[in-house]
Structure formats: structure tokens, C-alpha cells
Motif scaffolding. Structure first.
Motif, mmCIF file in Angstrom:
data_model
loop_
_atom_site.group_PDB
_atom_site.id
_atom_site.type_symbol
_atom_site.label_atom_id
_atom_site.label_comp_id
_atom_site.label_asym_id
_atom_site.label_seq_id
_atom_site.Cartn_x
_atom_site.Cartn_y
_atom_site.Cartn_z
ATOM 1 N N ASP A 18 0.810 -1.218 0.000
ATOM 2 C CA ASP A 18 0.000 0.000 0.000
ATOM 3 C C ASP A 18 0.846 1.273 0.000
ATOM 4 O O ASP A 18 0.637 2.170 -0.826
ATOM 5 C CB ASP A 18 -0.954 0.020 1.202
ATOM 6 N N ALA A 19 1.773 1.393 0.920
ATOM 7 C CA ALA A 19 2.627 2.586 0.987
ATOM 8 C C ALA A 19 3.535 2.663 -0.238
ATOM 9 O O ALA A 19 3.830 3.753 -0.737
ATOM 10 C CB ALA A 19 3.450 2.579 2.271
ATOM 11 N N LEU A 20 3.945 1.519 -0.732
ATOM 12 C CA LEU A 20 4.793 1.465 -1.917
ATOM 13 C C LEU A 20 4.046 2.003 -3.135
ATOM 14 O O LEU A 20 4.615 2.725 -3.964
ATOM 15 C CB LEU A 20 5.249 0.025 -2.151
ATOM 16 N N GLU A 21 2.765 1.672 -3.243
ATOM 17 C CA GLU A 21 1.948 2.176 -4.347
ATOM 18 C C GLU A 21 1.866 3.700 -4.302
ATOM 19 O O GLU A 21 1.977 4.379 -5.322
ATOM 20 C CB GLU A 21 0.555 1.548 -4.304
ATOM 21 N N TYR A 22 1.671 4.240 -3.100
ATOM 22 C CA TYR A 22 1.620 5.693 -2.956
ATOM 23 C C TYR A 22 2.981 6.314 -3.281
ATOM 24 O O TYR A 22 3.060 7.350 -3.943
ATOM 25 C CB TYR A 22 1.170 6.081 -1.545
ATOM 26 N N ARG A 23 4.060 5.663 -2.841
ATOM 27 C CA ARG A 23 5.386 6.217 -3.108
ATOM 28 C C ARG A 23 5.683 6.228 -4.608
ATOM 29 O O ARG A 23 6.246 7.200 -5.129
ATOM 30 C CB ARG A 23 6.475 5.452 -2.361
ATOM 31 N N ALA A 24 5.293 5.175 -5.320
ATOM 32 C CA ALA A 24 5.529 5.144 -6.767
ATOM 33 C C ALA A 24 4.831 6.319 -7.445
ATOM 34 O O ALA A 24 5.404 6.986 -8.310
ATOM 35 C CB ALA A 24 5.055 3.814 -7.358
ATOM 36 N N TRP A 25 3.602 6.573 -7.031
ATOM 37 C CA TRP A 25 2.837 7.705 -7.576
ATOM 38 C C TRP A 25 3.534 9.022 -7.252
ATOM 39 O O TRP A 25 3.691 9.889 -8.105
ATOM 40 C CB TRP A 25 1.421 7.658 -6.995
ATOM 41 N N THR A 26 3.977 9.162 -6.014
ATOM 42 C CA THR A 26 4.649 10.377 -5.563
ATOM 43 C C THR A 26 5.964 10.591 -6.306
ATOM 44 O O THR A 26 6.286 11.715 -6.717
ATOM 45 C CB THR A 26 4.917 10.305 -4.044
#
Length: 141
Positions: A18-26
Motif C-alpha cells: 500500500d505505501a509502496l503504491e503511494y510512493r511510486a505515484w509520488t
């Protein structure tokens, strides 16, 4: 970013992305860290066992494709986005509007071939999400 990186470490240590998905977007939209996007999306796919994941509401593979394009890795960029039926469906609609029925049909058929995917977000319907009935309607004479 330090807090997000810590969240990614905790999440990935527990087999979550979950956090990794947000980081990729960021990394794509705010940092323009294209190598980081590719790295994160590859890890997301490994953790989830799914090539079609959502990075903050958008397909992670699209992010990877954009990053690869910016890195001048064109063949890899094409390969990373070719599995998405939305891309082919939109191309089909464009060709249909341009009265190029042959290219429209080819793209609708490709959308049909790639439609079996899961965003892993059962309560969210994305604006550009397509369904089998939509493609079938476009393929009817």
C-alpha cells in the motif's frame, strides 16, 4: 519523504504494498524519479503477484510506462502499458470517430483480449475503467 520511506519499509516487511503504491505515484508526479518509479512498480508486482495494481487510483503499469518513456526505454515502455484494455479501448473510440473502422476494430479486439484484470479495489470504479459489455457493444456491427 523520510516518513513515507519508513512506511514502505514496514509495509513491505509485512508483505504489503500500500505505501509502496503511494510512493511510486509520488516519485512520478512530484519527484520525477523515474528509476525509483520503475523499481517500486516492479516490487509492487512482485509483492502482489499481480501485474495490474493501483498506484493512488491509477494503474501502476501506466506510471511505469511513463517513467520508462522518460528514461528513453521505449520498447519497455510499450510492453508495460500494452496489457491495459483502457488504452486500446480509447484508441478504438478515437479511430471510430476518425471513421477508420479497421483500426477501431483491431483496438477493440485488443481491449477484449486484455480485459481480464483486477485493480484490487472492489469499492472504486475508476473514471476510465472499462467492462466487457462496453467492448462487446463497440464490436457489434
Amino acid at each position: 519523504m523520510e516518513i513515507l520511506n519508513k512506511a514502505v519499509s514496514i509495509d513491505t516487511a509485512n508483505g504489503k504494498a500500500d505505501a509502496l503504491e503511494y510512493r511510486a505515484w509520488t516519485l512520478l508526479y512530484y519527484y520525477r524519479d523515474y528509476e525509483g518509479v520503475v523499481r517500486d512498480v516492479n516490487l509492487i508486482e512482485k509483492i502482489t503477484g499481480n501485474t495490474y495494481n493501483s498506484c493512488w487510483g491509477e494503474p501502476c503499469g501506466f506510471h511505469k510506462g511513463q517513467a520508462l518513456y522518460k528514461l528513453d526505454n521505449y520498447d519497455e515502455a510499450i510492453a508495460s502499458v500494452k496489457q491495459f484494455p483502457e488504452a486500446y479501448y480509447q484508441l478504438g473510440l478515437i479511430y471510430k470517430d476518425l471513421k477508420n473502422d479497421e483500426k477501431a476494430k483491431v483496438n477493440f479486439e485488443l481491449a477484449k483480449n486484455y480485459i481480464n484484470y483486477s485493480m484490487s479495489e472492489p469499492y472504486v470504479e475508476r473514471i476510465d475503467e472499462i467492462f466487457e459489455y462496453m467492448v462487446a457493444n463497440q464490436l457489434q456491427p
